[in-house]
Write a protein that holds these residues in place. Structure first.
Motif, PDB file in Angstrom:
ATOM      1  N   SER A   1       0.234  33.323 -17.404  1.00 30.81           N
ATOM      2  CA  SER A   1      -0.840  32.554 -17.984  1.00 30.81           C
ATOM      3  C   SER A   1      -0.403  31.785 -19.256  1.00 30.81           C
ATOM      4  CB  SER A   1      -2.117  33.083 -18.017  1.00 30.81           C
ATOM      5  OG  SER A   1      -2.089  34.201 -19.202  1.00 30.81           O
ATOM      6  N   LEU A   2      -1.324  30.470 -19.229  1.00 27.92           N
ATOM      7  CA  LEU A   2      -0.963  29.802 -20.533  1.00 27.92           C
ATOM      8  C   LEU A   2      -2.465  29.655 -20.871  1.00 27.92           C
ATOM      9  CD1 LEU A   2       0.580  27.950 -22.581  1.00 27.92           C
ATOM     10  CD2 LEU A   2       0.004  25.844 -20.929  1.00 27.92           C
ATOM     11  N   GLU A   3      -2.678  30.075 -22.150  1.00 25.90           N
ATOM     12  CA  GLU A   3      -4.078  29.729 -22.735  1.00 25.90           C
ATOM     13  C   GLU A   3      -4.086  28.630 -23.669  1.00 25.90           C
ATOM     14  OE1 GLU A   3      -8.039  30.929 -23.425  1.00 25.90           O
ATOM     15  OE2 GLU A   3      -6.477  31.853 -22.070  1.00 25.90           O
ATOM     16  N   VAL A   4      -4.996  27.696 -23.615  1.00 24.50           N
ATOM     17  CA  VAL A   4      -4.785  26.393 -24.364  1.00 24.50           C
ATOM     18  C   VAL A   4      -6.084  26.203 -25.187  1.00 24.50           C
ATOM     19  CG1 VAL A   4      -4.646  23.990 -24.078  1.00 24.50           C
ATOM     20  CG2 VAL A   4      -3.542  25.426 -22.417  1.00 24.50           C
ATOM     21  N   THR A   5      -6.064  26.315 -26.439  1.00 21.15           N
ATOM     22  CA  THR A   5      -6.970  25.958 -27.190  1.00 21.15           C
ATOM     23  C   THR A   5      -6.798  24.680 -28.122  1.00 21.15           C
ATOM     24  OG1 THR A   5      -6.290  27.151 -29.147  1.00 21.15           O
ATOM     25  CG2 THR A   5      -7.492  28.459 -27.582  1.00 21.15           C
ATOM     26  N   GLY A   6      -7.961  24.381 -29.003  1.00 21.43           N
ATOM     27  CA  GLY A   6      -7.477  23.116 -29.618  1.00 21.43           C
ATOM     28  C   GLY A   6      -6.556  23.436 -30.912  1.00 21.43           C
ATOM     29  N   GLU A   7      -6.206  24.674 -31.016  1.00 26.31           N
ATOM     30  CA  GLU A   7      -5.171  24.964 -31.962  1.00 26.31           C
ATOM     31  C   GLU A   7      -3.973  25.648 -31.668  1.00 26.31           C
ATOM     32  OE1 GLU A   7      -8.528  26.621 -32.158  1.00 26.31           O
ATOM     33  OE2 GLU A   7      -9.332  24.619 -33.060  1.00 26.31           O
ATOM     34  N   SER A   8      -3.892  26.065 -30.505  1.00 29.02           N
ATOM     35  CA  SER A   8      -2.543  26.881 -29.858  1.00 29.02           C
ATOM     36  C   SER A   8      -2.467  26.880 -28.518  1.00 29.02           C
ATOM     37  CB  SER A   8      -2.841  28.174 -30.630  1.00 29.02           C
ATOM     38  OG  SER A   8      -3.710  28.906 -29.892  1.00 29.02           O
ATOM     39  N   PHE A   9      -1.176  27.067 -28.328  1.00 29.53           N
ATOM     40  CA  PHE A   9      -0.791  27.394 -26.726  1.00 29.53           C
ATOM     41  C   PHE A   9      -0.179  28.682 -27.024  1.00 29.53           C
ATOM     42  CE2 PHE A   9      -0.062  22.806 -26.925  1.00 29.53           C
ATOM     43  CZ  PHE A   9      -0.532  22.238 -25.824  1.00 29.53           C
ATOM     44  N   GLU A  10      -0.746  29.538 -25.932  1.00 30.60           N
ATOM     45  CA  GLU A  10      -0.139  30.997 -25.906  1.00 30.60           C
ATOM     46  C   GLU A  10       0.186  31.237 -24.534  1.00 30.60           C
ATOM     47  OE1 GLU A  10      -1.077  35.431 -27.716  1.00 30.60           O
ATOM     48  OE2 GLU A  10      -2.720  33.946 -27.907  1.00 30.60           O
ATOM     49  N   MET A  11       1.531  31.748 -24.304  1.00 27.54           N
ATOM     50  CA  MET A  11       1.842  31.973 -22.712  1.00 27.54           C
ATOM     51  C   MET A  11       2.091  33.603 -22.521  1.00 27.54           C
ATOM     52  SD  MET A  11       5.062  30.580 -20.480  1.00 27.54           S
ATOM     53  CE  MET A  11       4.240  28.925 -20.285  1.00 27.54           C
ATOM     54  N   GLU A  12       1.712  34.034 -21.871  1.00 28.88           N
ATOM     55  CA  GLU A  12       2.257  35.438 -21.449  1.00 28.88           C
ATOM     56  C   GLU A  12       2.752  35.319 -19.776  1.00 28.88           C
ATOM     57  OE1 GLU A  12       1.888  38.329 -23.157  1.00 28.88           O
ATOM     58  OE2 GLU A  12       0.511  37.303 -24.946  1.00 28.88           O
ATOM     59  N   ALA A  13       3.639  36.022 -19.564  1.00 23.08           N
ATOM     60  CA  ALA A  13       4.268  35.913 -18.373  1.00 23.08           C
ATOM     61  C   ALA A  13       5.104  37.222 -17.966  1.00 23.08           C
ATOM     62  CB  ALA A  13       5.314  34.851 -18.326  1.00 23.08           C
ATOM     63  N   THR A  14       5.065  37.700 -16.803  1.00 29.72           N
ATOM     64  CA  THR A  14       5.667  39.006 -16.271  1.00 29.72           C
ATOM     65  C   THR A  14       6.787  38.572 -15.329  1.00 29.72           C
ATOM     66  OG1 THR A  14       3.724  40.307 -16.840  1.00 29.72           O
ATOM     67  CG2 THR A  14       5.408  41.334 -15.497  1.00 29.72           C
ATOM     68  N   LEU A  15       7.765  38.760 -15.681  1.00 29.99           N
ATOM     69  CA  LEU A  15       9.240  38.552 -14.515  1.00 29.99           C
ATOM     70  C   LEU A  15       9.259  40.029 -13.746  1.00 29.99           C
ATOM     71  CD1 LEU A  15      11.516  37.026 -17.055  1.00 29.99           C
ATOM     72  CD2 LEU A  15       9.749  35.594 -15.657  1.00 29.99           C
ATOM     73  N   GLY A  16       9.619  39.438 -12.513  1.00 29.12           N
ATOM     74  CA  GLY A  16       9.830  40.447 -11.565  1.00 29.12           C
ATOM     75  C   GLY A  16      11.575  41.231 -11.890  1.00 29.12           C
ATOM     76  N   MET A  17      11.662  42.301 -11.241  1.00 29.58           N
ATOM     77  CA  MET A  17      13.234  42.803 -11.449  1.00 29.58           C
ATOM     78  C   MET A  17      14.301  41.624 -11.388  1.00 29.58           C
ATOM     79  SD  MET A  17      14.593  46.378 -10.143  1.00 29.58           S
ATOM     80  CE  MET A  17      13.214  46.338  -8.774  1.00 29.58           C
ATOM     81  N   LEU A  18      14.426  41.106 -10.398  1.00 28.80           N
ATOM     82  CA  LEU A  18      15.365  40.000 -10.319  1.00 28.80           C
ATOM     83  C   LEU A  18      15.410  39.141 -11.376  1.00 28.80           C
ATOM     84  CD1 LEU A  18      15.730  39.383  -6.583  1.00 28.80           C
ATOM     85  CD2 LEU A  18      17.210  40.851  -7.969  1.00 28.80           C
ATOM     86  N   LEU A  19      14.182  38.531 -11.811  1.00 31.26           N
ATOM     87  CA  LEU A  19      14.325  37.355 -12.961  1.00 31.26           C
ATOM     88  C   LEU A  19      14.422  38.029 -14.258  1.00 31.26           C
ATOM     89  CD1 LEU A  19      11.514  34.950 -11.634  1.00 31.26           C
ATOM     90  CD2 LEU A  19      14.001  34.486 -11.645  1.00 31.26           C
ATOM     91  N   GLY A  20      14.059  39.415 -14.157  1.00 28.79           N
ATOM     92  CA  GLY A  20      14.132  39.982 -15.661  1.00 28.79           C
ATOM     93  C   GLY A  20      15.222  40.253 -16.264  1.00 28.79           C
ATOM     94  N   ALA A  21      16.341  40.055 -15.321  1.00 25.49           N
ATOM     95  CA  ALA A  21      17.653  39.945 -15.894  1.00 25.49           C
ATOM     96  C   ALA A  21      18.108  38.655 -16.758  1.00 25.49           C
ATOM     97  CB  ALA A  21      18.860  40.103 -14.565  1.00 25.49           C
ATOM     98  N   PHE A  22      17.398  37.750 -16.237  1.00 20.80           N
ATOM     99  CA  PHE A  22      17.432  36.477 -17.150  1.00 20.80           C
ATOM    100  C   PHE A  22      16.113  35.993 -18.132  1.00 20.80           C
ATOM    101  CE2 PHE A  22      19.258  36.026 -12.752  1.00 20.80           C
ATOM    102  CZ  PHE A  22      20.604  35.819 -13.136  1.00 20.80           C
ATOM    103  N   LYS A  23      15.795  37.134 -18.634  1.00 25.84           N
ATOM    104  CA  LYS A  23      14.580  36.885 -19.506  1.00 25.84           C
ATOM    105  C   LYS A  23      15.006  36.157 -20.748  1.00 25.84           C
ATOM    106  CE  LYS A  23      11.549  39.224 -22.529  1.00 25.84           C
ATOM    107  NZ  LYS A  23      11.710  39.869 -23.860  1.00 25.84           N
ATOM    108  N   ALA A  24      15.809  36.447 -21.217  1.00 24.64           N
ATOM    109  CA  ALA A  24      16.235  35.542 -22.509  1.00 24.64           C
ATOM    110  C   ALA A  24      16.409  34.077 -22.179  1.00 24.64           C
ATOM    111  CB  ALA A  24      17.676  36.080 -23.210  1.00 24.64           C
ATOM    112  N   ASN A  25      17.130  33.896 -21.121  1.00 27.24           N
ATOM    113  CA  ASN A  25      17.420  32.582 -20.732  1.00 27.24           C
ATOM    114  C   ASN A  25      16.003  31.672 -20.396  1.00 27.24           C
ATOM    115  OD1 ASN A  25      20.123  32.647 -21.277  1.00 27.24           O
ATOM    116  ND2 ASN A  25      20.520  32.860 -18.951  1.00 27.24           N
TER     117      ASN A  25
END
Length: 114
Positions: free
Chosen positions: A57-81
């Motif tokens: 999810s991406l939480e949007v306010t008048g002052e900020s953007f805050e993203m939280e995401a969970t990657l599955g096992m395959l994509l988790g290997a590419f977390k940094a990228n």
């Protein structure tokens, strides 16, 4: 599973931040095949996104953007990228907005020219 958290403060106000978030949602739907759902609120909006291997999810306010995401096992290997790409994209959107705001003459300057 790997978690990503990205936070960016801004001074755009909710209306402009909302426009940027909607534009971002359209882009990730087209570019990455995400399914996005937007929940508009009075003081903030939430853009939920999902596709195989990622949910967040991406939480949007008048002052900020805050993203939280969970990657599955395959994509988790590419977390940094993936995290770097998200940060670059969000920073580019904010820089573009800052440049556009700086290029607009202020209302006071417009009045002085009249």
């Amino acid at each position: 599973m790997a978690d990503i958290h990205v936070f960016r403060a801004h001074g755009l106000g909710l209306a402009r931040a909302r426009e940027i978030a909607f534009s971002w949602a359209e882009e990730v739907e087209q570019r990455y095949g995400m399914a996005c759902t937007i929940h508009e609120g009075e003081d903030s909006d939430t853009v939920e996104f999902v596709r195989s291997g990622v949910k967040g999810s991406l939480e949007v306010t008048g002052e900020s953007f805050e993203m939280e995401a969970t990657l599955g096992m395959l994509l988790g290997a590419f977390k940094a990228n993936i995290e770097s790409e998200i940060e670059r994209g969000l920073d580019a959107l904010l820089a573009k907005e800052a440049a556009a705001s700086a290029a607009e003459p202020s209302k006071a300057a417009k009045r002085r020219r009249s």
